[in-house]
Design an enzyme around this catalytic site. Structure first.
Site, PDB file in Angstrom:
ATOM      1  N   PHE A  36      47.870  41.886  82.413  1.00  0.00           N
ATOM      2  CA  PHE A  36      47.745  42.258  80.995  1.00  0.00           C
ATOM      3  C   PHE A  36      46.381  41.767  80.499  1.00  0.00           C
ATOM      4  O   PHE A  36      46.030  40.600  80.698  1.00  0.00           O
ATOM      5  CB  PHE A  36      48.886  41.614  80.198  1.00  0.00           C
ATOM      6  CG  PHE A  36      49.011  42.138  78.805  1.00  0.00           C
ATOM      7  CD1 PHE A  36      49.782  43.261  78.540  1.00  0.00           C
ATOM      8  CD2 PHE A  36      48.377  41.513  77.750  1.00  0.00           C
ATOM      9  CE1 PHE A  36      49.909  43.747  77.246  1.00  0.00           C
ATOM     10  CE2 PHE A  36      48.497  42.001  76.454  1.00  0.00           C
ATOM     11  CZ  PHE A  36      49.268  43.114  76.201  1.00  0.00           C
ATOM     12  N   ASP A  62      52.672  33.708  83.745  1.00  0.00           N
ATOM     13  CA  ASP A  62      52.963  34.341  82.460  1.00  0.00           C
ATOM     14  C   ASP A  62      54.285  35.084  82.610  1.00  0.00           C
ATOM     15  O   ASP A  62      54.420  35.958  83.485  1.00  0.00           O
ATOM     16  CB  ASP A  62      51.821  35.312  82.088  1.00  0.00           C
ATOM     17  CG  ASP A  62      51.995  35.870  80.682  1.00  0.00           C
ATOM     18  OD1 ASP A  62      53.161  36.005  80.228  1.00  0.00           O
ATOM     19  OD2 ASP A  62      50.971  36.188  80.044  1.00  0.00           O
ATOM     20  N   LYS A  76      59.670  40.081  73.049  1.00  0.00           N
ATOM     21  CA  LYS A  76      59.994  41.188  73.951  1.00  0.00           C
ATOM     22  C   LYS A  76      61.485  41.121  74.280  1.00  0.00           C
ATOM     23  O   LYS A  76      62.307  41.339  73.395  1.00  0.00           O
ATOM     24  CB  LYS A  76      59.081  41.119  75.181  1.00  0.00           C
ATOM     25  CG  LYS A  76      57.619  41.388  74.791  1.00  0.00           C
ATOM     26  CD  LYS A  76      56.636  41.207  75.924  1.00  0.00           C
ATOM     27  CE  LYS A  76      55.218  41.558  75.448  1.00  0.00           C
ATOM     28  NZ  LYS A  76      54.179  41.153  76.400  1.00  0.00           N
TER      29      LYS A  76
HETATM   30  C1  LIG Z   1      52.879  41.097  75.891  1.00  0.00           C
HETATM   31  C2  LIG Z   1      51.989  40.228  76.693  1.00  0.00           C
HETATM   32  C3  LIG Z   1      51.117  39.327  76.070  1.00  0.00           C
HETATM   33  C4  LIG Z   1      51.020  39.300  74.578  1.00  0.00           C
HETATM   34  O1  LIG Z   1      50.216  38.259  74.107  1.00  0.00           O
HETATM   35  P1  LIG Z   1      50.139  37.994  72.545  1.00  0.00           P
HETATM   36  O2  LIG Z   1      49.327  36.786  72.440  1.00  0.00           O
HETATM   37  O3  LIG Z   1      51.560  37.840  72.061  1.00  0.00           O
HETATM   38  O4  LIG Z   1      49.534  39.191  71.902  1.00  0.00           O
HETATM   39  C5  LIG Z   1      50.359  38.499  76.876  1.00  0.00           C
HETATM   40  N1  LIG Z   1      50.441  38.565  78.219  1.00  0.00           N
HETATM   41  C6  LIG Z   1      51.260  39.429  78.850  1.00  0.00           C
HETATM   42  C7  LIG Z   1      51.323  39.458  80.332  1.00  0.00           C
HETATM   43  C8  LIG Z   1      52.045  40.296  78.098  1.00  0.00           C
HETATM   44  O5  LIG Z   1      52.837  41.169  78.705  1.00  0.00           O
END
Ligand SMILES: *Cc1c(COP(=O)(O)O)cnc(C)c1O
Length: 422
Positions: free
Chosen positions: A137, A209, A235
């Site tokens: 991501f 993560d 989520k």
């Molecule tokens: C959804 C997601 C995020 C979101 O990060 P925010 O700081 O909440 O915007 C970060 N890393 C991964 C892998 C995700 O899927």
């Protein structure tokens, strides 16, 4: 692949036998919507409305500042972290709910790099490679880039193209492997135990993560030998839009864990108002500053629903839902150019199924217009998230039927204008 055609009747029968089916009543979902985007924004627990009312009217309105003590606001990051811990395979006092995933990743990566830089072995301390995946991501990569640039000590990202290349990339130069356990786009799930073991064999740390794992797949952070972890609550955990994220620091690393956002909530004696920072003992040192209490409080409503079942039951239904979706798409939409991106192998699959289609964005817009809400991710990927707490087998059948109709009749606009959020 099953040769027998699956009917809607079969799906209704599976709903009859589904022990999780009653939990759907604890969510407020609009009529006429099949919600397959709980991997991006979880549905609203019904209890969230009353909880918000209570926090705003009674705790804020009446109790005012006394609420930091009398309504437990100050302890909320830790108390909710302890409620989340069992879903992660973490212990009491190892998790706080706070800040955003991006910010927690920054803190965790900085702490991991510092642990390595402080290592007694100079070769280990000199390591400057952060291993990750190009398909991670983007915010994870961006935060690592920002931190590396700001530290200005030669830290570099080494990005692998394919999970199969990971073990080789985690070598004797690697300080930290910063990986997303379940890929947001493909739904590929890493073998956490094997990758963490590879890290340790090479003297690296494993930072995970769990944005697409927490509440989606069973996790055993301590058992699998992870070093640090972060993840989302908005989520699969149904915490609400922009709800604070979490960070896990296991007992074994807490003493060595130092992070640069050393705000007063991470201080050992925040109300001593001392001019020098001294980190709190334990997980509180992962905190920074004052939390958004209304949003934070709502995270409990989602966690309360998880407490009524088990991740084993959720996982079994999740795999059944994604297996069903894949089988139905392949049976009923066989004449269309759809390509499965998500692994078929259960152990490598998260709780989503992604298909490519040359007009993926337009097809997804047509699905959303018909009440089947998934989302679209570049390049050409239609992403469908399956949330066993509120998705039924009949939902899956109906969603595929609508997809089939849209594809058969080409009822999508290939020139559809892109919204800001896809
Ligand atoms: C959804 C997601 C995020 C979101 O990060 P925010 O700081 O909440 O915007 C970060 N890393 C991964 C892998 C995700 O899927």
């Amino acid at each position: 692949m099953k040769a027998t055609m699956i009917s809607r009747q079969d799906c209704l029968a599976r709903d009859q036998d589904d022990a999780l089916a009653p939990l759907r009543a604890q969510f407020d979902l609009p009529a006429g919507v099949i919600y397959l985007d709980g991997n991006s924004l979880g549905a609203r627990p019904k209890a969230a409305m009353a909880r918000a009312q209570q926090v705003i009217a009674a705790e804020w309105g009446t109790d005012l500042i006394r609420s930091w003590n009398s309504n437990g606001w100050f302890d909320l990051p830790k108390r909710l972290g302890n409620l989340l811990s069992p879903l992660l395979g973490a212990l009491d006092g190892e998790v706080v709910i706070t800040d955003t995933t991006s910010v927690n990743l920054f803190k965790a990566l900085a702490a991991a790099l510092r642990m390595q830089a402080a290592h007694a072995d100079p070769a280990r301390a000199a390591r400057r490679i952060i291993v990750s995946e190009r398909s991670n991501f983007p915010t994870d990569l961006y935060m690592a880039q920002g931190l590396a640039q700001w530290l200005d000590r030669g830290y570099q990202l080494r990005l692998v193209e394919d999970p199969a290349d990971l073990a080789q990339a985690i070598d004797g130069d690697c300080a930290v492997a910063m990986l997303t356990h379940v890929n947001y786009r493909s739904g590929y799930q890493h073998d956490m135990a094997a990758v963490s073991a590879r890290c340790h064999a090479q003297g690296a740390l494993a930072l995970w993560d769990l944005a697409h794992s927490a509440g989606a797949v069973p996790l055993d952070l301590n058992g699998d030998g992870a070093d640090l972890a972060v993840g989302c609550t908005y989520k699969y955990l149904n915490g609400g839009p922009g709800a604070p994220a979490f960070i896990w620091v296991p007992k074994q690393h807490q003493a060595a864990f130092r992070q640069p956002l050393s705000g007063w909530w991470g201080h050992g004696a925040p109300f001593a108002m001392e001019p020098s920072f001294v980190p709190a003992d334990g997980i509180a040192r992962a905190l920074c500053g004052t939390q958004p209490i209304v949003s934070l409080a709502l995270v409990e409503c989602g966690l309360d629903i998880f407490a009524q079942t088990s991740m084993a039951a959720i996982r079994a239904k999740s795999l059944a839902l994604t297996d069903l979706f894949i089988a139905l798409v392949e049976q009923r939409c066989a004449s269309h150019p759809l390509g499965l991106v998500t692994p078929r192998e259960h152990a490598r699959r998260g709780s989503q199924a992604s298909f490519t289609h040359p007009h993926g964005y337009a097809v997804m817009q047509a699905l959303i217009a018909r009440g089947v809400i998934g989302d679209y991710r570049e390049p050409a990927i239609m992403r469908f998230g399956f949330t066993p707490l509120y998705t039924s087998f009949a939902d899956v059948w109906d969603a595929v039927e609508i997809l089939r109709e849209i594809l058969d009749t080409q009822a999508y606009d290939v020139d559809a204008r892109r919204d800001a959020v896809t």
